[in-house]
Scaffold this motif. Structure first.
Motif, PDB file in Angstrom:
ATOM      1  N   THR A 172      64.031  42.194  36.138  1.00 55.16           N
ATOM      2  CA  THR A 172      64.704  43.497  36.175  1.00 55.16           C
ATOM      3  C   THR A 172      65.230  43.855  34.786  1.00 55.16           C
ATOM      4  OG1 THR A 172      66.847  42.504  36.741  1.00 55.16           O
ATOM      5  CG2 THR A 172      65.407  43.158  38.570  1.00 55.16           C
ATOM      6  N   THR A 173      65.763  45.082  34.681  1.00 56.48           N
ATOM      7  CA  THR A 173      66.402  45.549  33.456  1.00 56.48           C
ATOM      8  C   THR A 173      67.759  46.134  33.808  1.00 56.48           C
ATOM      9  OG1 THR A 173      64.271  46.091  32.435  1.00 56.48           O
ATOM     10  CG2 THR A 173      66.222  47.115  31.473  1.00 56.48           C
ATOM     11  N   ARG A 174      68.775  45.779  33.041  1.00 52.91           N
ATOM     12  CA  ARG A 174      70.103  46.390  33.189  1.00 52.91           C
ATOM     13  C   ARG A 174      70.144  47.628  32.301  1.00 52.91           C
ATOM     14  NH1 ARG A 174      73.963  42.869  35.556  1.00 52.91           N
ATOM     15  NH2 ARG A 174      75.215  44.782  35.573  1.00 52.91           N
ATOM     16  N   LEU A 175      70.309  48.780  32.902  1.00 63.53           N
ATOM     17  CA  LEU A 175      70.289  50.044  32.161  1.00 63.53           C
ATOM     18  C   LEU A 175      71.650  50.721  32.270  1.00 63.53           C
ATOM     19  CD1 LEU A 175      68.456  52.097  30.597  1.00 63.53           C
ATOM     20  CD2 LEU A 175      68.094  53.231  32.808  1.00 63.53           C
ATOM     21  N   VAL A 176      72.250  51.038  31.123  1.00 66.03           N
ATOM     22  CA  VAL A 176      73.518  51.760  31.072  1.00 66.03           C
ATOM     23  C   VAL A 176      73.221  53.153  30.506  1.00 66.03           C
ATOM     24  CG1 VAL A 176      75.875  51.796  30.173  1.00 66.03           C
ATOM     25  CG2 VAL A 176      74.781  49.609  30.724  1.00 66.03           C
ATOM     26  N   ILE A 177      73.619  54.189  31.228  1.00 60.16           N
ATOM     27  CA  ILE A 177      73.229  55.548  30.841  1.00 60.16           C
ATOM     28  C   ILE A 177      74.448  56.409  30.494  1.00 60.16           C
ATOM     29  CG2 ILE A 177      71.049  55.490  32.095  1.00 60.16           C
ATOM     30  CD1 ILE A 177      72.319  56.941  34.388  1.00 60.16           C
ATOM     31  N   PHE A 178      74.240  57.325  29.562  1.00 61.16           N
ATOM     32  CA  PHE A 178      75.315  58.153  29.017  1.00 61.16           C
ATOM     33  C   PHE A 178      74.922  59.624  29.093  1.00 61.16           C
ATOM     34  CE2 PHE A 178      75.567  54.009  27.091  1.00 61.16           C
ATOM     35  CZ  PHE A 178      76.922  53.735  26.967  1.00 61.16           C
ATOM     36  N   ASP A 179      75.862  60.456  29.519  1.00 63.71           N
ATOM     37  CA  ASP A 179      75.610  61.891  29.664  1.00 63.71           C
ATOM     38  C   ASP A 179      76.908  62.641  29.383  1.00 63.71           C
ATOM     39  OD1 ASP A 179      74.110  64.240  30.427  1.00 63.71           O
ATOM     40  OD2 ASP A 179      75.184  64.217  32.338  1.00 63.71           O
ATOM     41  N   ALA A 180      76.822  63.964  29.349  1.00 70.82           N
ATOM     42  CA  ALA A 180      78.006  64.834  29.187  1.00 70.82           C
ATOM     43  C   ALA A 180      78.775  64.509  27.911  1.00 70.82           C
ATOM     44  CB  ALA A 180      78.919  64.717  30.413  1.00 70.82           C
ATOM     45  N   LEU A 181      78.062  64.232  26.839  1.00 73.16           N
ATOM     46  CA  LEU A 181      78.723  63.824  25.603  1.00 73.16           C
ATOM     47  C   LEU A 181      79.517  64.955  24.960  1.00 73.16           C
ATOM     48  CD1 LEU A 181      75.970  61.531  24.041  1.00 73.16           C
ATOM     49  CD2 LEU A 181      77.710  61.021  25.767  1.00 73.16           C
ATOM     50  N   GLU A 182      79.285  66.202  25.392  1.00 70.56           N
ATOM     51  CA  GLU A 182      80.083  67.317  24.883  1.00 70.56           C
ATOM     52  C   GLU A 182      81.522  67.247  25.371  1.00 70.56           C
ATOM     53  OE1 GLU A 182      77.741  68.742  28.512  1.00 70.56           O
ATOM     54  OE2 GLU A 182      77.383  67.514  26.726  1.00 70.56           O
ATOM     55  N   GLN A 215      74.401  37.585  26.866  1.00 70.84           N
ATOM     56  CA  GLN A 215      73.261  36.653  26.919  1.00 70.84           C
ATOM     57  C   GLN A 215      72.953  36.250  28.360  1.00 70.84           C
ATOM     58  OE1 GLN A 215      73.853  32.542  25.634  1.00 70.84           O
ATOM     59  NE2 GLN A 215      71.992  32.693  24.367  1.00 70.84           N
ATOM     60  N   HIS A 216      73.992  35.969  29.136  1.00 68.68           N
ATOM     61  CA  HIS A 216      73.795  35.567  30.530  1.00 68.68           C
ATOM     62  C   HIS A 216      73.157  36.696  31.344  1.00 68.68           C
ATOM     63  CE1 HIS A 216      74.534  33.694  34.424  1.00 68.68           C
ATOM     64  NE2 HIS A 216      75.089  34.835  34.829  1.00 68.68           N
ATOM     65  N   ALA A 217      73.666  37.931  31.163  1.00 68.23           N
ATOM     66  CA  ALA A 217      73.114  39.071  31.893  1.00 68.23           C
ATOM     67  C   ALA A 217      71.661  39.310  31.502  1.00 68.23           C
ATOM     68  CB  ALA A 217      73.952  40.316  31.618  1.00 68.23           C
ATOM     69  N   ASP A 218      71.343  39.122  30.225  1.00 64.21           N
ATOM     70  CA  ASP A 218      69.975  39.312  29.738  1.00 64.21           C
ATOM     71  C   ASP A 218      69.031  38.289  30.372  1.00 64.21           C
ATOM     72  OD1 ASP A 218      67.923  40.429  28.215  1.00 64.21           O
ATOM     73  OD2 ASP A 218      68.298  39.097  26.515  1.00 64.21           O
ATOM     74  N   ARG A 219      69.453  37.028  30.383  1.00 68.23           N
ATOM     75  CA  ARG A 219      68.612  35.968  30.954  1.00 68.23           C
ATOM     76  C   ARG A 219      68.452  36.136  32.456  1.00 68.23           C
ATOM     77  NH1 ARG A 219      70.782  30.458  27.896  1.00 68.23           N
ATOM     78  NH2 ARG A 219      69.711  30.818  25.900  1.00 68.23           N
ATOM     79  N   GLU A 220      69.537  36.504  33.127  1.00 65.95           N
ATOM     80  CA  GLU A 220      69.477  36.691  34.578  1.00 65.95           C
ATOM     81  C   GLU A 220      68.520  37.827  34.934  1.00 65.95           C
ATOM     82  OE1 GLU A 220      72.782  36.435  38.021  1.00 65.95           O
ATOM     83  OE2 GLU A 220      73.050  38.109  36.636  1.00 65.95           O
ATOM     84  N   ALA A 221      68.592  38.903  34.173  1.00 67.93           N
ATOM     85  CA  ALA A 221      67.687  40.024  34.432  1.00 67.93           C
ATOM     86  C   ALA A 221      66.235  39.614  34.200  1.00 67.93           C
ATOM     87  CB  ALA A 221      68.058  41.206  33.532  1.00 67.93           C
ATOM     88  N   GLN A 222      66.022  38.818  33.158  1.00 71.24           N
ATOM     89  CA  GLN A 222      64.657  38.359  32.871  1.00 71.24           C
ATOM     90  C   GLN A 222      64.123  37.488  34.012  1.00 71.24           C
ATOM     91  OE1 GLN A 222      64.231  36.546  29.045  1.00 71.24           O
ATOM     92  NE2 GLN A 222      62.083  36.004  29.352  1.00 71.24           N
ATOM     93  N   GLN A 223      64.965  36.620  34.526  1.00 72.11           N
ATOM     94  CA  GLN A 223      64.549  35.742  35.627  1.00 72.11           C
ATOM     95  C   GLN A 223      64.173  36.535  36.875  1.00 72.11           C
ATOM     96  OE1 GLN A 223      67.883  33.116  36.077  1.00 72.11           O
ATOM     97  NE2 GLN A 223      67.450  31.953  34.195  1.00 72.11           N
ATOM     98  N   LEU A 239      78.445  44.995  32.929  1.00 77.43           N
ATOM     99  CA  LEU A 239      77.789  43.700  33.140  1.00 77.43           C
ATOM    100  C   LEU A 239      78.641  42.740  33.963  1.00 77.43           C
ATOM    101  CD1 LEU A 239      76.157  43.094  29.617  1.00 77.43           C
ATOM    102  CD2 LEU A 239      75.113  44.079  31.672  1.00 77.43           C
ATOM    103  N   GLY A 240      79.871  43.139  34.287  1.00 80.62           N
ATOM    104  CA  GLY A 240      80.690  42.344  35.201  1.00 80.62           C
ATOM    105  C   GLY A 240      81.617  41.339  34.553  1.00 80.62           C
ATOM    106  N   GLN A 241      82.021  41.563  33.287  1.00 79.85           N
ATOM    107  CA  GLN A 241      82.961  40.653  32.625  1.00 79.85           C
ATOM    108  C   GLN A 241      84.249  40.579  33.451  1.00 79.85           C
ATOM    109  OE1 GLN A 241      82.322  39.327  29.198  1.00 79.85           O
ATOM    110  NE2 GLN A 241      83.887  37.901  29.894  1.00 79.85           N
ATOM    111  N   PRO A 242      84.560  39.454  34.085  1.00 82.82           N
ATOM    112  CA  PRO A 242      85.682  39.408  35.041  1.00 82.82           C
ATOM    113  C   PRO A 242      87.034  39.683  34.405  1.00 82.82           C
ATOM    114  CG  PRO A 242      84.810  37.196  34.616  1.00 82.82           C
ATOM    115  CD  PRO A 242      83.857  38.158  33.995  1.00 82.82           C
TER     116      PRO A 242
END
Length: 490
Positions: free
Chosen positions: A171-181, A160-168, A130-133
């Motif tokens: 859009t949706t911020r999607l974080v995806i996970f794979d290769a959990l083995e 909260q800021h990222a959620d509101r910005e996406a709503q404005q 989400l870009g936390q500096p």
């Protein structure tokens, strides 16, 4: 240009169109290879947080496709999922080395040994996406996690800021996970780490409107995570599974054949008719009957392999025979096994039956199944070495087999001691690049061990209570069946 295709023409097209490698980590999806079976639509819904699937069914393929804006656009168009066009996608974990975006295997194991709570770790990964500096200013993940724990207010405001910005922006911020083995060698630690991912996913689903996670996961790993995060069961209501019907498998085959860049592929499209192409002619979509109608597909496959697995129908129908003999104990066929078997069938036919009237000889198809079995067993051995240890004592026997006979063979082989030593070997340490070695949950209980193998699809229980092994495992494990595909010799 003649539109007909002879046996050798089909062989050349199959050789060129089938992927040389069936390793998901080396295959990058592109406009030519992206196939969109109807059964995978639910997995692409943004709110489908958990996407379950065994090895080789497409988890990594869809993970990589979602990270690619062009392929997301194609999926949005063909599945009619408008939200796929309005996503910002970030990797939360994957097989690729991305140390600035998520910790690698060595760092993960170190953090676990230091007692870092899995939820805190993945929350830090989310905040990084989400870009936390402040996090980008810290090179080490240990320091990033410490900052997040010390600054809960700043972290919450970032979400909260990222959620509101996406709503404005709609859009949706999607974080995806794979290769959990790959997460951890030790099963219990891998379960804890997956539990942390699912805990974070549920928190975002309940606490935000426009921040979502998507977790591509093997079913056994999802079940294991439930032991560490029982609330993960709340994610099952919108969970999806990557399954492949016979029609999906053959649709994939014909899609690959029609999308190769060659004259043979062009002739194949003209011959079968009804294909649609994008404006640039880069991507060709098979007609509906070729994508999903079993009768039409069977007629087309008969042009390639003949109608029967021998002289007549008593030997079996080629269209159904191949997937039936690649099916695991939970009646699933991985497209990786399917394409691998066809690849071998082409090579075998060319090498031994070059004058055959069809592109694929039935003995070549049988050899293809044997090769796919060897590959599948090797893959299981990489993910879960304990499975081979459990099945090896049955070598030379025939299935179906009584459950009491299985447990007696295990006692004679002292399987419990063997499994315990295997677990200790990986707990002590080893190669940091080694895949996670997930062990059985109940190594001391033979009956529950059988149930775990049934859930994995390695075994299945017949109606009379006897234990069976599907051909895709049985053949390479050197276990016989009267009248079945022969075991691999020499």
């Amino acid at each position: 240009m003649t539109t007909s295709l002879g046996a050798e023409d089909y062989r050349e097209l199959l050789s060129a169109a089938l992927p040389e490698s069936t390793d998901a980590d080396t295959l990058l999806p592109d406009l030519h290879t992206l196939f969109t079976p109807d059964s995978h639509r639910v997995a692409l819904y943004v709110d489908s947080t958990v996407v379950r699937g065994g090895r080789g069914v497409g988890k990594t393929f869809w993970y990589k496709s979602l990270l690619d804006e062009t392929l997301r656009e194609v999926a949005a168009e063909e599945y009619g999922i408008e939200r796929l066009r309005r996503l910002t996608v970030s990797p939360g974990y994957g097989a690729a080395v991305e140390p600035d975006l998520y910790p690698g295997t060595g760092v993960l194991r170190q953090l676990v040994e230091e007692g870092v709570r899995p939820y805190d770790l993945w929350y830090t990964v989310l905040l990084t996406a989400l870009g936390q500096p402040e996090l980008y200013a810290l090179a080490e993940w240990r320091d990033r996690v410490a900052w997040v724990r010390s600054n809960p207010g700043a972290a919450e405001r970032t979400v909260q800021h990222a959620d509101r910005e996406a709503q404005q922006h709609g859009t949706t911020r999607l974080v995806i996970f794979d290769a959990l083995e790959h997460l951890h060698r030790v099963r219990a630690q891998a379960d804890r780490l997956v539990g942390g991912i699912l805990e974070l996913s549920l928190a975002m689903r309940l606490g935000t409107r426009n921040i979502r996670c998507k977790v591509f996961i093997r079913p056994d790993m999802f079940d294991g995570a439930l032991l560490h995060f029982p609330d993960a069961s709340k994610l099952t209501a919108n969970a999806a599974s990557l399954t492949w019907s016979n029609a999906n498998l053959y649709g994939l085959l014909f899609h690959n054949m029609g999308n190769h860049d060659s004259e043979h592929a062009e002739r194949f499209r003209v011959l079968t008719g009804g294909w649609e192409s994008d404006a640039a002619g880069r991507r060709h979509i098979p007609p509906a009957l070729l994508r999903g109608d079993e009768q039409s597909q069977a007629e087309q496959f008969a042009q390639i392999a003949g109608p029967y697995m021998g002289a007549n129908y008593r030997k079996g129908n080629t269209y159904t025979w191949l997937p039936n003999h690649l099916m695991d104990g939970v009646e699933q066929v991985s497209p990786r096994s399917f394409l691998s078997a066809l690849n071998k069938a082409v090579a075998e036919t060319r090498g031994k039956y070059a004058g055959h009237e069809y592109a694929l000889h039935h003995e070549g198809i049988r050899r293809g199944v044997q090769t796919a079995s060897e590959t599948r067993v090797r893959e299981v051995g990489e993910d879960m070495p304990w499975v081979r240890l459990a099945i090896d004592p049955l070598a030379g026997r025939q299935v179906p087999i009584e459950q009491d006979t299985v447990t007696e063979l295990w006692r004679e082989a002292r399987l419990t001691d063997v499994l315990r030593k295997e677990a200790e070997r990986y707990e002590v340490g080893g190669d940091e690049d080694t895949l996670v070695r997930t062990g059985p949950r109940y190594p001391d209980d033979p009956d529950r061990l059988i149930e775990e193998l049934i859930v994995l699809g390695v075994m299945r229980r017949r109606r009379d209570g006897r234990i069976d092994l599907p051909d895709v495992y049985r053949i390479a494990f050197n276990i016989g069946r009267k009248g079945g595909v022969p075991r691999v010799s020499g």
